[in-house]
Design a protein around this motif. Structure first.
Motif, PDB file in Angstrom:
ATOM      1  N   ASN A  56     -11.138  -3.370   1.178  1.00  0.00           N
ATOM      2  CA  ASN A  56     -11.668  -4.680   1.528  1.00  0.00           C
ATOM      3  C   ASN A  56     -10.523  -5.486   2.142  1.00  0.00           C
ATOM      4  N   ALA A  57     -10.691  -5.951   3.364  1.00  0.00           N
ATOM      5  CA  ALA A  57      -9.616  -6.645   4.083  1.00  0.00           C
ATOM      6  C   ALA A  57      -9.130  -7.879   3.325  1.00  0.00           C
ATOM      7  N   LYS A  58     -10.000  -8.499   2.569  1.00  0.00           N
ATOM      8  CA  LYS A  58      -9.616  -9.686   1.815  1.00  0.00           C
ATOM      9  C   LYS A  58      -8.531  -9.366   0.786  1.00  0.00           C
ATOM     10  N   SER A  59      -8.516  -8.143   0.263  1.00  0.00           N
ATOM     11  CA  SER A  59      -7.514  -7.781  -0.745  1.00  0.00           C
ATOM     12  C   SER A  59      -6.107  -7.705  -0.151  1.00  0.00           C
ATOM     13  N   LEU A  60      -5.985  -7.591   1.177  1.00  0.00           N
ATOM     14  CA  LEU A  60      -4.665  -7.580   1.807  1.00  0.00           C
ATOM     15  C   LEU A  60      -3.965  -8.931   1.681  1.00  0.00           C
ATOM     16  N   LYS A  61      -4.725  -9.968   1.361  1.00  0.00           N
ATOM     17  CA  LYS A  61      -4.141 -11.298   1.182  1.00  0.00           C
ATOM     18  C   LYS A  61      -3.515 -11.472  -0.199  1.00  0.00           C
ATOM     19  N   GLN A  62      -3.740 -10.519  -1.103  1.00  0.00           N
ATOM     20  CA  GLN A  62      -3.180 -10.611  -2.452  1.00  0.00           C
ATOM     21  C   GLN A  62      -1.704 -10.221  -2.414  1.00  0.00           C
ATOM     22  N   MET A  65      -0.194  -7.429  -4.402  1.00  0.00           N
ATOM     23  CA  MET A  65      -0.505  -6.039  -4.068  1.00  0.00           C
ATOM     24  C   MET A  65       0.019  -5.603  -2.707  1.00  0.00           C
ATOM     25  N   TRP A  66       0.013  -6.506  -1.720  1.00  0.00           N
ATOM     26  CA  TRP A  66       0.347  -6.147  -0.337  1.00  0.00           C
ATOM     27  C   TRP A  66       1.263  -7.187   0.287  1.00  0.00           C
ATOM     28  N   GLN A  67       2.101  -6.727   1.221  1.00  0.00           N
ATOM     29  CA  GLN A  67       2.886  -7.634   2.052  1.00  0.00           C
ATOM     30  C   GLN A  67       2.683  -7.241   3.506  1.00  0.00           C
ATOM     31  N   ALA A  68       2.553  -8.240   4.362  1.00  0.00           N
ATOM     32  CA  ALA A  68       2.383  -7.973   5.786  1.00  0.00           C
ATOM     33  C   ALA A  68       3.666  -7.368   6.347  1.00  0.00           C
ATOM     34  N   GLY A  69       3.510  -6.424   7.254  1.00  0.00           N
ATOM     35  CA  GLY A  69       4.657  -5.763   7.866  1.00  0.00           C
ATOM     36  C   GLY A  69       5.170  -4.639   6.993  1.00  0.00           C
ATOM     37  N   TRP A  70       6.120  -3.885   7.523  1.00  0.00           N
ATOM     38  CA  TRP A  70       6.741  -2.811   6.751  1.00  0.00           C
ATOM     39  C   TRP A  70       8.021  -3.363   6.161  1.00  0.00           C
ATOM     40  N   GLN A  71       8.087  -3.436   4.852  1.00  0.00           N
ATOM     41  CA  GLN A  71       9.223  -3.993   4.138  1.00  0.00           C
ATOM     42  C   GLN A  71       9.937  -2.891   3.360  1.00  0.00           C
ATOM     43  N   SER A  72      11.257  -2.995   3.264  1.00  0.00           N
ATOM     44  CA  SER A  72      12.009  -2.091   2.393  1.00  0.00           C
ATOM     45  C   SER A  72      11.865  -2.608   0.959  1.00  0.00           C
ATOM     46  N   LEU A  73      12.221  -1.779  -0.015  1.00  0.00           N
ATOM     47  CA  LEU A  73      12.158  -2.218  -1.409  1.00  0.00           C
ATOM     48  C   LEU A  73      13.048  -3.437  -1.633  1.00  0.00           C
TER      49      LEU A  73
END
Length: 102
Positions: A56-62, A65-73
């Protein structure tokens, strides 16, 4: 006048999962579909294109759980620390305003 579509720039966006998901953290949205009032994103692991799932695309706003872009640890840890600091600062500011401090 037509309604503004939800999540118009979803396809092609990149995301980092806070926890490993299907063994990976970095994903890209390769497809989107709308079913009724819901919008779904098809996620593909960047290192293993055989790992695919719909979310569900809405869960990407949490942010938990998720961060926009590719992030390192390390980047994710720094961002989390900034968010904690901002949350604490907001609480201090609200507390000060409640006491009449300015």
């Amino acid at each position: 006048m037509p309604k503004k579509p939800k999540f118009p720039y979803l396809v092609g966006s990149k995301w980092t999962a806070k926890q490993k998901t299907w063994g990976w953290r970095h994903f890209q949205v390769v497809n989107r579909k709308k079913e009724g009032k819901w919008v779904f994103a098809e996620m593909v692991a960047s290192c293993d294109p055989s790992v695919r799932f719909w979310i569900n695309a809405k869960s990407l706003k949490q942010q938990s759980m998720w961060q926009a872009g590719w992030q390192s640890l390390q980047e994710m840890q720094t961002i989390d620390e900034i968010h904690l600091w901002e949350d604490d600062s907001s609480k201090i500011l609200v507390s000060a305003m409640d006491r009449g401090w300015r």
